[in-house]
Write an enzyme that holds these catalytic residues in place. Structure first.
Site: not given
Ligand code: NAD
Length: 481
Positions: A150, A227, A248, A282, A460
């Site tokens: 995002n 996520g 996060e 998020c 962070e």
């Molecule tokens: P995601 O969890 O699908 O992916 C995040 C990262 O993890 C990506 O690089 C992905 O390739 C990697 N990943 C996915 N599965 C994995 C696995 N099994 N093993 C290792 N790495 C893996 O998240 P997304 O869809 O890219 O992003 C959206 C999510 O991020 C939302 O839930 C949002 O709330 C969250 N987010 C949180 C913050 C925060 O600061 N709290 C900020 C931005 C986004």
């Protein structure tokens, strides 16, 4: 079109994994293909990081010299801001204006951690005997940084800058949806004079690339944004390997409007809090609680304001809401609207794709307001990560706090009221890492950020953002012999 390489040490490597197709969600055109790292290439990246980090020239670099490098990275990001903003816009569909702001913020993050690095000190503890004790901070070694799609410009800077300020090496794995912002950051770090191997960037999916990185025995720390379900995977590996971990994660943040709030500001703040970034934030304020005596009036203004939002191409003049980041993600958002309808939610505005021919090719979805559901409904409990707002009335403060906290998440909250005592009481009672009072989505690199409950572990940003990449070491000095 040949697949783009990724960065290991100072080499641009064409990976052996299945390439990623980066698609512009505004019009479904192919941006490029990016090659991905298999386990052996992840291993090569970690080895390059270990070697570079062990070099005393990096490990023991004087803080002002390290700071100078970070300032140089900031300058290069600022000089390339327009290009980086355009790149992010094409990869995740964010409005160009927002992408520009995020490029500026990435540069500011490097500047901030340059200053933190240069001004950080060791601590002398008050003696409790004939000794002095002091605490110094050592780099953890090699940090794995995994980021979502995002906001790659800001998220990746938020990990790489403090990790370098703390004296580490990094292996960054960007999201497969936005694979090249991290690659560009790696390129700029090299150009700035950061030693080769200190920043490595491996492109790939969560599995196998991300997982191979997490399990690599020489990775000493995880910094993850994404996520909550993926966060659990990361935490499981961390538990097995016993490595420090920053998580996060997701959110389902409440916005709370009391009857005494400034109506114009509250309506604008609620609309921006959920629909900016097409809800893909998020901290999106996705559950709205409005005091019953104001409910009907507020709803009318909210629906009117939401309907007026201009959904458009990310670089078109006047666009306020762009596409979702991918077509698969739009399918997911749509499935939530179906779920809401099944639970007898009433869609007051939106709830469908836009009619415009111009937007038909993209992953667009209209800003949506839903009423008539309980806080226990699926759409009020699960993170949709799209332009969907659920509205609920409340009568008294205790009931409100109980409902606002009735979620597994705890990332953020907005409170709109003219009564500072009420704001204080509610702010202290809400379980969330960031509370905004008469404002929303204000963010500052100098203020700690993170979640309560299933929204994350650790913080962070701020001075502690650098300390999170270090290990405290205490030294005792005997002084009477
Ligand atoms: P995601 O969890 O699908 O992916 C995040 C990262 O993890 C990506 O690089 C992905 O390739 C990697 N990943 C996915 N599965 C994995 C696995 N099994 N093993 C290792 N790495 C893996 O998240 P997304 O869809 O890219 O992003 C959206 C999510 O991020 C939302 O839930 C949002 O709330 C969250 N987010 C949180 C913050 C925060 O600061 N709290 C900020 C931005 C986004």
């Amino acid at each position: 079109m040949s697949a783009l390489p990724f960065l290991v040490g100072d080499s641009w490597v064409v990976g052996s994994g299945e390439p990623i197709r980066s698609v512009n969600p505004a019009d479904a055109t192919l941006n490029y293909e990016v090659s991905t790292a298999d386990a052996s290439q992840v291993d090569a990246a970690v080895r390059a990081a270990v070697k570079a980090q062990a070099n005393p020239c990096w490990r023991r670099m004087k803080p002002h010299e390290r700071a100078r490098l970070l300032y140089r990275v900031a300058e290069l990001i600022a000089a390339r801001a327009e290009e980086l903003a355009g790149r992010q816009m094409r990869e995740n569909g964010k409005l160009r204006a927002e992408c520009r702001g995020q490029a500026a913020s990435a540069a500011a993050t490097f500047r901030y951690y340059a200053a933190v690095c240069e001004s950080a000190s060791s601590e002398l503890t008050a003696p409790r005997g004939s000794y002095y004790s002091m605490t110094v901070y050592e780099p953890v070694g090699v940090a794995a940084a995994l980021t979502p799609w995002n906001s790659p410009l800001t998220m990746e800077a938020q990990k790489v800058a403090p990790a370098l300020a703390a004296g580490n090496a990094v292996v960054l794995k960007p999201s497969e949806v936005t694979p090249t912002l991290g690659l560009e950051l790696g390129r700029l770090c090299l150009e700035a004079g950061v030693p080769p191997g200190i920043v490595n960037v491996v492109a790939g999916r969560g599995q196998p690339t991300g997982l191979a990185l997490l399990w690599h025995p020489q990775v000493r720390m995880f910094a993850f944004t994404g996520g909550t379900a993926t966060g659990r995977v990361v935490a499981r590996v961390a538990a097995e390997r016993l490595v420090p971990t920053l998580l996060e994660l997701g959110g389902k943040s409440p916005q709370i409007v009391f009857a005494d709030a400034d109506l114009d500001k509250a309506v604008a703040g609620v609309i921006d809090g959920i629909f900016s970034s097409t809800g893909q934030s998020c901290v999106a304020g996705s559950r709205l609680f409005v005091e019953a005596s104001l409910y009907d009036r507020f709803l009318e203004r909210l629906v009117e304001g939401t309907r007026k939002l201009k959904v458009g191409l990310p670089d078109a003049e006047g666009s306020q809401v762009g596409p979702l980041a991918s077509f698969a993600h739009r399918d997911r958002v749509e499935s939530y609207i179906e779920a809401a309808r099944k639970e007898r939610g009433e869609v007051l505005v939106g709830g469908r794709r836009p009619d415009s021919q111009e937007l038909k090719k993209g992953a667009f979805y209209l800003p949506t307001v839903i009423v008539g559901l309980s806080n226990r409904a699926r759409v009020c409990q699960e993170e949709i990560f799209g332009p969907v707002l659920c509205v609920l009335p409340f009568k008294d403060e205790d009931e409100l706090v109980a409902q606002a906290n009735d979620t597994v998440y705890g990332l953020a909250c907005g409170i709109w009221t003219a009564d500072y005592r009420k704001a204080w009481r509610v702010a202290r009672a809400i379980e969330a890492g960031t509370i905004w009072i008469n404002t929303y989505k204000q963010l500052s690199i100098s203020t700690p950020f993170g979640g309560f409950k299933e929204s994350g572990l650790g913080r962070e940003k701020g001075v502690g953002g650098m300390r999170a990449y270090q290990l405290a070491k205490s030294l005792y000095w005997q002084v009477d012999a």
